[in-house]
Design a protein around this motif. Structure first.
Motif, mmCIF file in Angstrom:
data_model
loop_
_atom_site.group_PDB
_atom_site.id
_atom_site.type_symbol
_atom_site.label_atom_id
_atom_site.label_comp_id
_atom_site.label_asym_id
_atom_site.label_seq_id
_atom_site.Cartn_x
_atom_site.Cartn_y
_atom_site.Cartn_z
ATOM 1 N N LEU A 74 0.829 -1.203 0.000
ATOM 2 C CA LEU A 74 0.000 0.000 0.000
ATOM 3 C C LEU A 74 0.864 1.254 0.000
ATOM 4 O O LEU A 74 0.647 2.180 -0.804
ATOM 5 N N LEU A 75 1.843 1.321 0.897
ATOM 6 C CA LEU A 75 2.700 2.503 0.957
ATOM 7 C C LEU A 75 3.476 2.689 -0.343
ATOM 8 O O LEU A 75 3.615 3.814 -0.833
ATOM 9 N N LEU A 76 3.975 1.607 -0.901
ATOM 10 C CA LEU A 76 4.714 1.680 -2.161
ATOM 11 C C LEU A 76 3.830 2.217 -3.283
ATOM 12 O O LEU A 76 4.251 3.081 -4.071
ATOM 13 N N ALA A 77 2.600 1.727 -3.357
ATOM 14 C CA ALA A 77 1.703 2.171 -4.415
ATOM 15 C C ALA A 77 1.370 3.657 -4.270
ATOM 16 O O ALA A 77 1.430 4.412 -5.247
ATOM 17 N N LEU A 78 1.023 4.082 -3.061
ATOM 18 C CA LEU A 78 0.690 5.494 -2.843
ATOM 19 C C LEU A 78 1.909 6.387 -3.102
ATOM 20 O O LEU A 78 1.788 7.462 -3.702
ATOM 21 N N PHE A 79 3.067 5.939 -2.652
ATOM 22 C CA PHE A 79 4.295 6.713 -2.833
ATOM 23 C C PHE A 79 4.637 6.847 -4.315
ATOM 24 O O PHE A 79 5.001 7.924 -4.792
ATOM 25 N N THR A 80 4.503 5.761 -5.062
ATOM 26 C CA THR A 80 4.847 5.769 -6.481
ATOM 27 C C THR A 80 3.904 6.666 -7.275
ATOM 28 O O THR A 80 4.340 7.483 -8.099
ATOM 29 N N VAL A 81 2.613 6.529 -7.018
ATOM 30 C CA VAL A 81 1.637 7.314 -7.781
ATOM 31 C C VAL A 81 1.745 8.798 -7.435
ATOM 32 O O VAL A 81 1.715 9.660 -8.327
ATOM 33 N N SER A 82 1.902 9.118 -6.156
ATOM 34 C CA SER A 82 2.011 10.532 -5.772
ATOM 35 C C SER A 82 3.264 11.170 -6.355
ATOM 36 O O SER A 82 3.284 12.382 -6.621
ATOM 37 N N GLY A 83 4.306 10.383 -6.585
ATOM 38 C CA GLY A 83 5.535 10.915 -7.162
ATOM 39 C C GLY A 83 5.392 11.354 -8.598
ATOM 40 O O GLY A 83 6.262 12.069 -9.122
ATOM 41 N N GLY A 84 4.298 10.947 -9.263
ATOM 42 C CA GLY A 84 4.095 11.332 -10.652
ATOM 43 C C GLY A 84 3.206 12.543 -10.831
ATOM 44 O O GLY A 84 2.896 12.922 -11.962
ATOM 45 N N GLU A 286 11.841 15.539 -8.224
ATOM 46 C CA GLU A 286 13.104 14.979 -7.723
ATOM 47 C C GLU A 286 12.851 13.651 -7.003
ATOM 48 O O GLU A 286 13.321 13.395 -5.892
ATOM 49 N N PHE A 287 12.077 12.793 -7.655
ATOM 50 C CA PHE A 287 11.634 11.526 -7.065
ATOM 51 C C PHE A 287 12.821 10.623 -6.765
ATOM 52 O O PHE A 287 13.753 10.501 -7.551
ATOM 53 N N SER A 288 12.757 9.992 -5.613
ATOM 54 C CA SER A 288 13.793 9.042 -5.199
ATOM 55 C C SER A 288 13.118 7.881 -4.490
ATOM 56 O O SER A 288 12.110 8.051 -3.791
ATOM 57 N N TRP A 289 13.680 6.686 -4.655
ATOM 58 C CA TRP A 289 13.147 5.512 -3.974
ATOM 59 C C TRP A 289 13.638 5.401 -2.532
ATOM 60 O O TRP A 289 13.197 4.510 -1.796
ATOM 61 N N ALA A 290 14.524 6.285 -2.130
ATOM 62 C CA ALA A 290 15.133 6.161 -0.800
ATOM 63 C C ALA A 290 14.118 6.160 0.342
ATOM 64 O O ALA A 290 14.213 5.328 1.256
ATOM 65 N N PRO A 291 13.113 7.057 0.345
ATOM 66 C CA PRO A 291 12.173 7.039 1.481
ATOM 67 C C PRO A 291 11.418 5.727 1.634
ATOM 68 O O PRO A 291 11.272 5.215 2.749
ATOM 69 N N ILE A 292 10.912 5.163 0.533
ATOM 70 C CA ILE A 292 10.166 3.917 0.647
ATOM 71 C C ILE A 292 11.110 2.747 0.930
ATOM 72 O O ILE A 292 10.728 1.773 1.601
ATOM 73 N N ALA A 293 12.357 2.836 0.452
ATOM 74 C CA ALA A 293 13.345 1.803 0.790
ATOM 75 C C ALA A 293 13.619 1.807 2.296
ATOM 76 O O ALA A 293 13.762 0.748 2.925
ATOM 77 N N GLU A 294 13.671 2.998 2.886
ATOM 78 C CA GLU A 294 13.871 3.103 4.325
ATOM 79 C C GLU A 294 12.710 2.479 5.091
ATOM 80 O O GLU A 294 12.904 1.725 6.041
ATOM 81 N N VAL A 295 11.495 2.776 4.659
ATOM 82 C CA VAL A 295 10.317 2.207 5.315
ATOM 83 C C VAL A 295 10.324 0.689 5.199
ATOM 84 O O VAL A 295 10.072 -0.032 6.168
ATOM 85 N N GLY A 296 10.605 0.183 4.000
ATOM 86 C CA GLY A 296 10.639 -1.263 3.815
ATOM 87 C C GLY A 296 11.684 -1.940 4.667
ATOM 88 O O GLY A 296 11.441 -3.013 5.240
ATOM 89 N N ALA A 297 12.858 -1.329 4.772
ATOM 90 C CA ALA A 297 13.942 -1.922 5.567
ATOM 91 C C ALA A 297 13.592 -1.951 7.044
ATOM 92 O O ALA A 297 13.799 -2.962 7.729
ATOM 93 N N LEU A 298 13.064 -0.871 7.556
ATOM 94 C CA LEU A 298 12.798 -0.787 8.985
ATOM 95 C C LEU A 298 11.597 -1.625 9.400
ATOM 96 O O LEU A 298 11.606 -2.266 10.461
ATOM 97 N N PHE A 299 10.573 -1.647 8.567
ATOM 98 C CA PHE A 299 9.340 -2.299 9.006
ATOM 99 C C PHE A 299 9.409 -3.813 8.955
ATOM 100 O O PHE A 299 8.631 -4.477 9.631
ATOM 101 N N ILE A 300 10.328 -4.388 8.213
ATOM 102 C CA ILE A 300 10.487 -5.834 8.321
ATOM 103 C C ILE A 300 10.967 -6.191 9.726
ATOM 104 O O ILE A 300 10.523 -7.171 10.323
ATOM 105 N N GLY A 301 11.834 -5.360 10.286
ATOM 106 C CA GLY A 301 12.266 -5.573 11.661
ATOM 107 C C GLY A 301 11.148 -5.328 12.657
ATOM 108 O O GLY A 301 10.974 -6.076 13.619
ATOM 109 N N ILE A 302 10.366 -4.273 12.418
ATOM 110 C CA ILE A 302 9.276 -3.951 13.332
ATOM 111 C C ILE A 302 8.232 -5.062 13.353
ATOM 112 O O ILE A 302 7.807 -5.524 14.425
ATOM 113 N N PHE A 303 7.801 -5.521 12.183
ATOM 114 C CA PHE A 303 6.725 -6.509 12.133
ATOM 115 C C PHE A 303 7.122 -7.836 12.764
ATOM 116 O O PHE A 303 6.302 -8.478 13.426
ATOM 117 N N VAL A 304 8.367 -8.267 12.561
ATOM 118 C CA VAL A 304 8.780 -9.552 13.117
ATOM 119 C C VAL A 304 9.041 -9.445 14.617
ATOM 120 O O VAL A 304 8.562 -10.270 15.405
#
Length: 474
Positions: A74-84, A286-304
């Protein structure tokens, strides 16, 4: 099932790392890399995952991993679409214009997410105010309203509410929070408008003249992405996904294994990338994948790491003073200094152990209201309470706005946001008549301060300005 208290430690370490590492100068540079964030998350999560498998709790691990994928998609989809999408233009930076910007952003936040709304509006807000000297207060209120409080009405608005939907809260239930949404955002908009009137009156004549003459009509670029936003909204509201409990217990078969909702959302994101304008996305935004990459990296730790922690807290819930007021304070307090999504999940699970009717997703509805309000609204109390906060701050600083430092921002939140949240707590959550009376008094004081700002603005003549961050609080 029971877990020893020490199994809370990986979850605590995960949240403390997120809160502390960005504030330590020696660590901040290393921490900002998603690779290092992922390494830290996996260092904590992998032992927990192995422990769950060894102790015969694979269904809990499966539940966490599936929920993580649903959350990130969900976050990836919203982030990607809003970036356009880009909103171009430079309007006169009057208090009325700025207040309308914030009001529109607060309304959009519930439907395109706080991150999407904040990233869509922060650049035109900064462009509109580029000729003004007093700008930091506008960015601070953008964080309050657009990046946090506006996202209260749907599970699309803020990640905590989506976690609630994954746990069984109906998509439309959050519309019941409309009175609180209106109350909080209306008071914040009134406070901002009055403050901006006072600061606008302090601008130099040269700045006002330049702002008045340099104007460009608003134009929307990348409008095709509005279609993909609509697709995501329909998918979240109507398209089924995996039944997490059925998967965890092995009671699912055939096409029920297909995560239809996530496939639709990923398709919308892919269409946005393929069919949208590259210049809008990568040059103007100035779209960058860094913010969503950060969320993905951190939340795998949070969820587990959250799996055993939630079980420990569920067991402790009956012995804690959990009611409407304490749950708002507990959820809100931790959402301000930790990430608000895992905080929501923590207290949601604890509330399932508290008796009371009617119940929503096995949580007493009155408690679910408090948890939802605390997680979403109090995430604005610090820069680290919600993901978009730092993103808005970073964009503003890159455009030359002197933003308050961490504790300076907290001071502004206590001056402008905390009284509004206190009034809401007293009027909408607390029951005693004296609390209602006290809430009305707090509202009166907020309006009185707004009136004093309006009066001061009317009396002021333009003077030489001082740096932005020194002129927010009054």
């Amino acid at each position: 099932m029971s877990f020893p208290a020490w199994t809370l430690l990986p979850f605590i370490a995960m949240l403390l790392g997120i809160a502390i590492f960005p504030l330590v100068p020696q660590l901040a540079h290393h921490w900002e890399r998603p690779r290092n964030q992922l390494l830290y998350a996996l260092t904590l999560a992998v032992p927990v995952a192995i422990g769950l498998l060894i102790t015969a709790h694979p269904e809990l691990l499966a539940h966490a991993l599936i929920e993580y994928v649903q959350f990130i998609v969900l976050l990836l989809a919203l982030f990607t679409v809003s970036g356009g999408i880009v909103l171009r233009g430079d309007l006169p930076a009057t208090p009325r214009t700025n207040t309308i910007f914030l009001a529109v952003g607060g309304a959009l936040a519930s439907f395109i997410g706080t991150t999407g709304a904040a990233m869509l509006l922060i650049r035109p807000i900064l462009a509109t105010n580029s000729q003004r000297h007093y700008r930091a207060h506008t960015v601070v209120f953008t964080i309050f309203i657009v990046a946090n409080c506006g996202g209260l009405l749907t599970p699309l608005g803020d990640p905590p509410l989506f976690l609630g939907m994954l746990r069984g809260v109906p998509f439309t239930w959050t519309f019941n929070l409309l009175p609180q949404w209106l109350f909080v955002n209306a008071l914040l908009l009134i406070s901002y408008w009055a403050l901006d009137r006072r600061l606008h009156a302090k601008e130099s004549p040269e700045a006002i003249a330049l702002d008045t003459t340099q104007r460009t009509p608003l134009r929307l670029g990348g409008a095709i992405n509005l279609i993909w936003f609509a697709v995501i909204i329909v998918a979240v509201a109507l398209v089924p996904s995996l039944d997490i409990d059925a998967v965890g217990h092995g009671h699912i078969e055939g096409l029920n294994w297909v995560p239809w909702r996530e496939l639709v959302m990923l398709s919308a994101a892919g269409a946005s990338l393929l069919l949208g304008s590259r210049s809008v996305r990568y040059e103007e935004n100035e779209f960058s994948w860094a913010p969503i990459a950060e969320v993905g990296a951190l939340f795998i730790g949070i969820f587990v790491t959250m799996v055993p922690a939630l079980q420990v807290l569920r067991g402790a819930a009956p012995s804690l003073p959990l009611n409407e007021i304490t749950l708002f304070l507990f959820t809100g307090g931790l959402s301000a200094v930790l990430d608000n999504a895992p905080t929501y999940a923590t207290f949601f699970e604890m509330a399932t152990q508290v008796p009371g009717d009617p119940r929503i997703a096995n949580v007493p509805e009155s408690l679910l209201v408090s948890i939802s309000l605390g997680a979403v609204l109090c995430g604005a109390m610090t820069y680290i309470g919600n993901g978009p906060n730092f993103m808005v701050k970073s964009v503003a600083e890159n455009r030359g706005v002197a933003m308050p430092a961490f504790f300076g921002y907290v001071r502004e939140a206590f001056v402008h946001l905390a009284p509004v949240l206190l009034a809401m707590l007293l009027l909408f959550i607390a029951d005693p008549l004296w609390a209602k009376a006290l809430g009305a008094l707090v509202v009166a004081l907020i309006l009185l301060r707004a009136g004093l700002n309006l009066r001061a603005g009317a009396a002021l003549q333009p003077v030489d300005p001082v740096p932005d961050s020194q002129e927010i609080s009054p």
